[in-house]
Design an enzyme around this catalytic site. Structure first.
Site, PDB file in Angstrom:
ATOM      1  N   TYR A 195       0.940  -1.182   0.292  1.00  0.00           N
ATOM      2  CA  TYR A 195       0.035   0.038  -0.076  1.00  0.00           C
ATOM      3  C   TYR A 195       1.472   1.841  -0.125  1.00  0.00           C
ATOM      4  O   TYR A 195       0.561   2.140  -0.494  1.00  0.00           O
ATOM      5  CB  TYR A 195      -0.784   0.177   1.414  1.00  0.00           C
ATOM      6  CG  TYR A 195      -2.279  -1.230   0.955  1.00  0.00           C
ATOM      7  CD1 TYR A 195      -2.885  -0.567   0.950  1.00  0.00           C
ATOM      8  CD2 TYR A 195      -1.718  -2.229   1.145  1.00  0.00           C
ATOM      9  CE1 TYR A 195      -4.726  -1.562   0.216  1.00  0.00           C
ATOM     10  CE2 TYR A 195      -3.493  -2.873   0.714  1.00  0.00           C
ATOM     11  CZ  TYR A 195      -4.103  -2.494   0.664  1.00  0.00           C
ATOM     12  OH  TYR A 195      -5.340  -3.215   0.283  1.00  0.00           O
TER      13      TYR A 195
ATOM     14  N   THR B 255      15.272   2.100  12.842  1.00  0.00           N
ATOM     15  CA  THR B 255      16.110   2.458  12.355  1.00  0.00           C
ATOM     16  C   THR B 255      18.138   2.227  12.321  1.00  0.00           C
ATOM     17  O   THR B 255      18.304   1.291  11.651  1.00  0.00           O
ATOM     18  CB  THR B 255      16.514   3.299  11.837  1.00  0.00           C
ATOM     19  OG1 THR B 255      14.674   4.155  11.328  1.00  0.00           O
ATOM     20  CG2 THR B 255      17.116   4.148  10.794  1.00  0.00           C
TER      21      THR B 255
ATOM     22  N   ARG C  55       2.961   9.059   5.245  1.00  0.00           N
ATOM     23  CA  ARG C  55       1.508   9.449   6.440  1.00  0.00           C
ATOM     24  C   ARG C  55       0.155   9.489   5.119  1.00  0.00           C
ATOM     25  O   ARG C  55      -0.333  11.162   5.123  1.00  0.00           O
ATOM     26  CB  ARG C  55       2.355  10.423   7.121  1.00  0.00           C
ATOM     27  CG  ARG C  55       3.935  11.508   7.181  1.00  0.00           C
ATOM     28  CD  ARG C  55       3.529  13.145   7.525  1.00  0.00           C
ATOM     29  NE  ARG C  55       3.901  12.734   8.241  1.00  0.00           N
ATOM     30  CZ  ARG C  55       4.272  14.196   9.279  1.00  0.00           C
ATOM     31  NH1 ARG C  55       4.719  14.777   8.093  1.00  0.00           N
ATOM     32  NH2 ARG C  55       4.456  14.783  10.348  1.00  0.00           N
ATOM     33  N   VAL C  56       0.549   9.161   4.850  1.00  0.00           N
ATOM     34  CA  VAL C  56      -0.220   9.107   3.943  1.00  0.00           C
ATOM     35  C   VAL C  56      -1.766   8.432   3.976  1.00  0.00           C
ATOM     36  O   VAL C  56      -1.653   7.604   4.414  1.00  0.00           O
ATOM     37  CB  VAL C  56      -0.277   8.000   1.821  1.00  0.00           C
ATOM     38  CG1 VAL C  56       1.054   9.463   1.929  1.00  0.00           C
ATOM     39  CG2 VAL C  56       0.639   7.330   1.824  1.00  0.00           C
TER      40      VAL C  56
ATOM     41  N   LYS D 259       5.795   9.198  13.971  1.00  0.00           N
ATOM     42  CA  LYS D 259       5.100   9.209  13.413  1.00  0.00           C
ATOM     43  C   LYS D 259       4.255   8.603  13.956  1.00  0.00           C
ATOM     44  O   LYS D 259       2.701   8.401  14.077  1.00  0.00           O
ATOM     45  CB  LYS D 259       5.448   8.425  12.298  1.00  0.00           C
ATOM     46  CG  LYS D 259       4.813   6.641  11.846  1.00  0.00           C
ATOM     47  CD  LYS D 259       4.111   7.574  10.918  1.00  0.00           C
ATOM     48  CE  LYS D 259       3.120   6.611  10.416  1.00  0.00           C
ATOM     49  NZ  LYS D 259       1.649   6.732   8.956  1.00  0.00           N
TER      50      LYS D 259
ATOM     51  N   CYS E  80      -2.999   0.943  10.917  1.00  0.00           N
ATOM     52  CA  CYS E  80      -2.316   1.880  11.616  1.00  0.00           C
ATOM     53  C   CYS E  80      -2.535   2.056  12.668  1.00  0.00           C
ATOM     54  O   CYS E  80      -2.147   1.751  13.844  1.00  0.00           O
ATOM     55  CB  CYS E  80      -2.314   2.974  10.359  1.00  0.00           C
ATOM     56  SG  CYS E  80      -2.049   2.631   8.490  1.00  0.00           S
TER      57      CYS E  80
HETATM   58  N1  SAJ Z   1     -12.739   6.989  12.601  1.00  0.00           N
HETATM   59  C1  SAJ Z   1     -13.441   7.489  13.345  1.00  0.00           C
HETATM   60  N2  SAJ Z   1     -14.100   8.195  13.846  1.00  0.00           N
HETATM   61  C2  SAJ Z   1     -12.854   9.255  13.019  1.00  0.00           C
HETATM   62  C3  SAJ Z   1     -11.901   8.902  12.237  1.00  0.00           C
HETATM   63  C4  SAJ Z   1     -11.600   8.163  11.775  1.00  0.00           C
HETATM   64  O1  SAJ Z   1     -14.046   5.591  13.771  1.00  0.00           O
HETATM   65  O2  SAJ Z   1     -13.538  10.371  13.607  1.00  0.00           O
HETATM   66  C5  SAJ Z   1     -12.311   5.380  12.381  1.00  0.00           C
HETATM   67  C6  SAJ Z   1     -11.888   5.115  11.017  1.00  0.00           C
HETATM   68  O3  SAJ Z   1     -13.537   4.749  10.847  1.00  0.00           O
HETATM   69  C7  SAJ Z   1     -11.122   3.644  10.564  1.00  0.00           C
HETATM   70  C8  SAJ Z   1     -10.494   4.292  11.652  1.00  0.00           C
HETATM   71  O4  SAJ Z   1     -10.623   4.942  12.945  1.00  0.00           O
HETATM   72  O5  SAJ Z   1     -12.190   2.862  11.307  1.00  0.00           O
HETATM   73  C9  SAJ Z   1      -8.336   5.059  10.947  1.00  0.00           C
HETATM   74  O6  SAJ Z   1      -9.363   5.782  10.144  1.00  0.00           O
HETATM   75  P1  SAJ Z   1      -8.325   7.126   9.290  1.00  0.00           P
HETATM   76  O7  SAJ Z   1      -9.343   7.383   8.598  1.00  0.00           O
HETATM   77  O8  SAJ Z   1      -8.513   8.287  10.730  1.00  0.00           O
HETATM   78  O9  SAJ Z   1      -6.576   6.703   9.173  1.00  0.00           O
HETATM   79  P2  SAJ Z   1      -5.899   4.892   8.011  1.00  0.00           P
HETATM   80  O10 SAJ Z   1      -5.911   3.930   9.145  1.00  0.00           O
HETATM   81  O11 SAJ Z   1      -6.745   5.513   7.121  1.00  0.00           O
HETATM   82  O12 SAJ Z   1      -4.732   6.077   7.845  1.00  0.00           O
HETATM   83  C10 SAJ Z   1      -4.292   7.186   8.937  1.00  0.00           C
HETATM   84  C11 SAJ Z   1      -3.620   8.444   9.109  1.00  0.00           C
HETATM   85  N3  SAJ Z   1      -3.297   9.197  10.094  1.00  0.00           N
HETATM   86  C12 SAJ Z   1      -3.826  10.403  10.893  1.00  0.00           C
HETATM   87  O13 SAJ Z   1      -5.657  10.826  10.222  1.00  0.00           O
HETATM   88  C13 SAJ Z   1      -3.307  10.505  11.883  1.00  0.00           C
HETATM   89  C14 SAJ Z   1      -2.769   8.086   7.575  1.00  0.00           C
HETATM   90  O14 SAJ Z   1      -1.980   9.925   7.571  1.00  0.00           O
HETATM   91  C15 SAJ Z   1      -1.240   7.822   7.827  1.00  0.00           C
HETATM   92  O15 SAJ Z   1      -0.627   7.667   6.954  1.00  0.00           O
HETATM   93  C16 SAJ Z   1      -2.236   6.053   8.389  1.00  0.00           C
HETATM   94  O16 SAJ Z   1      -3.433   6.274   9.010  1.00  0.00           O
HETATM   95  C17 SAJ Z   1      -0.608   5.108   8.441  1.00  0.00           C
HETATM   96  O17 SAJ Z   1      -0.393   4.493   6.966  1.00  0.00           O
HETATM   97  O18 SAJ Z   1      -0.220   4.579   9.879  1.00  0.00           O
END
Ligand code: SAJ
Length: 422
Positions: free
Chosen positions: A15, A129, A163-164, A216, A270
């Site tokens: 990914y 690292t 961090r995407v 991170k 994540c």
């Molecule tokens: N979620 C909630 N309530 C919210 C926001 C999200 O319940 O208000 C849930 C979502 O439904 C999901 C989970 O949290 O199940 C995670 O979703 P997400 O959209 O918050 O994040 P990810 O896992 O798709 O991606 C995150 C991101 N990190 C942050 O926003 C701080 C992304 O930038 C990171 O690169 C990624 O983790 C990673 O690879 O670490």
């Protein structure tokens, strides 16, 4: 102008690795992607992709056909190596598992050459690292490394976390700021030159890899803790017979308050994983971070309890019906809205548990897929319309765009995500 890289290698074509490899290749740099999965390598070499991410298919297709991107299972020499392999956790204590990083380090060590840069991108516990640098140095005593020789070493090493956001990877790779944690200043400046090939955000240089690793982990823990706060409020409001979404929208009118949204739980690979790396390294002090994980992990079970009570109530209200005749509909299976990614999805976990415990039919509505993942006997994928018409208990698990404006179905409703019914 910093160092110019002509050939780079990305280890791990998942990914993060595949979009990153494709992005460099789209800037006309020769990229060799390395993966242990032969099927993924073959797919990529045909210009196709084995994962789902908007726009990735076009970029990979063009990069492969123009000859800038190629995949292989066997590492070969390059000027820079980017490691983007999984870093899961293992065991009951959620200890980080660095075995993939170790295997990747040992795989590239034989082809390393003087002047090479090695960057770790995988989300990693503090110290990973340095561990990687140690594995490389142990395999190649003929080369000098920055942890021993400082800025004059043969090999440069840095940590640069991805961090995407899944679903927006191809935009965020370009626009997000990037943290660069080189072992020495020269390692950082070379890594920054590498990323500046396509990154339009700022490449911010950290004082070293450890703080970059922790940054991170802290980003994702910040989000986890804030989601846990919202999820805890949803339980409290349920007990107080209050609408949590109304509560949050009222509280968020305060200029310094921004409460996130409760849901069926926290999924993905994540946010539900990374906070454990902090907990593992500071078990006594990481209290809020640990509790947030527990609150979020407990949410699917709480939703299931709501389903049990709704079915029980339905049977009391309809004494001529048996449990086998009660139809439950689950709306959404993905781990978050508008994607088809089921990894660590709380919605999928709930749908499976419903199917296991319920003797009657379970209807699944998931507009983002044509074939649903394995859920169990008794579950079938149906249209939104069919679920509306046939189900007695409606369980809304993901706020997909198709559900936001749906008409309110008749029957019992368990809404984990806050639909504003028409
Ligand atoms: N979620 C909630 N309530 C919210 C926001 C999200 O319940 O208000 C849930 C979502 O439904 C999901 C989970 O949290 O199940 C995670 O979703 P997400 O959209 O918050 O994040 P990810 O896992 O798709 O991606 C995150 C991101 N990190 C942050 O926003 C701080 C992304 O930038 C990171 O690169 C990624 O983790 C990673 O690879 O670490």
């Amino acid at each position: 102008m910093g160092h110019q890289f002509k050939k780079i290698s990305v280890i791990g074509l998942g990914y993060i690795g595949l979009p990153t490899a494709a992005m460099f290749a789209s800037r006309k740099i020769e990229v060799v992607g390395v993966d242990v999965n032969q099927a993924a390598v073959d797919t990529i070499n045909q210009g196709e992709i084995h994962i789902v991410e908007p726009d990735l298919d076009k970029v990979v297709h063009a990069a492969v056909h123009e000859g800038y991107l190629r995949a292989t299972t066997k590492p070969e020499p390059a000027e820079a190596f980017l490691i983007a392999v999984p870093t899961p956790f293992k065991g009951d204590n959620h200890e980080p598992d660095l075995s993939y990083v170790e295997a990747a380090s040992k795989a590239i060590a034989p082809v390393l050459e003087k002047g090479n840069l090695v960057v770790l991108e995988s989300t990693s516990p503090v110290g990973a690292t340095e561990a990687m640098a140690g594995w490389l140095a142990a395999e190649r005593p003929d080369l000098s490394f920055p942890q021993d020789k400082g800025d004059n070493s043969d090999i440069r090493i840095a940590y640069c976390p991805e961090r995407v956001l899944p679903g927006k990877v191809m935009q965020e790779l370009i626009t997000n700021d990037r943290i660069i944690g080189g072992v020495t200043p020269r390692c950082s400046s070379e890594a920054a030159s590498l990323y500046k090939v396509f990154v339009k955000g700022e490449c911010v240089i950290a004082s070293g890899p450890r703080v970059a690793e922790m940054a991170k982990l802290s980003e994702n823990s910040f989000r986890d803790v804030n989601i846990a706060f919202a999820n805890e409020l949803s339980l409290i409001c349920d007990g107080l017979d209050m609408d949590v979404w109304e509560l949050i929208s009222l509280a968020n009118r305060h200029p310094r308050v921004n409460i996130l949204q409760p849901g069926a739980g926290v999924g993905g690979h994540c946010i539900a994983v990374d906070p454990w790396f902090i907990v593992a390294s500071a078990p006594e002090t990481a209290q809020i971070i640990r509790t947030a994980r527990e609150v979020n992990d407990a949410k699917p079970k709480w939703v299931l309890e709501k389903v049990k009570s709704a079915v029980g109530q339905f049977l009391l209200d309809n004494p001529t019906k048996s449990a086998e005749e009660v139809v439950i509909a689950c709306y959404g299976l993905a781990f978050k809205p508008d994607i088809d990614d089921f990894r660590e999805s709380p919605a999928l976990e709930i749908a499976r548990a419903c199917t296991n415990m319920h003797p009657g039919r379970v209807l699944i509505v998931e507009p983002n897929v044509e074939d649903m993942p394995q859920i169990g006997e008794g579950a079938s994928l149906v249209s939104l319309d069919a679920a509306h018409k046939q189900a007695d208990v409606h369980l809304i698990l993901v706020k997909h765009r198709e559900f936001i404006d749906m008409a309110k179905p008749s029957g019992a409703i368990i809404d984990a995500v806050g639909i504003e019914w028409k």
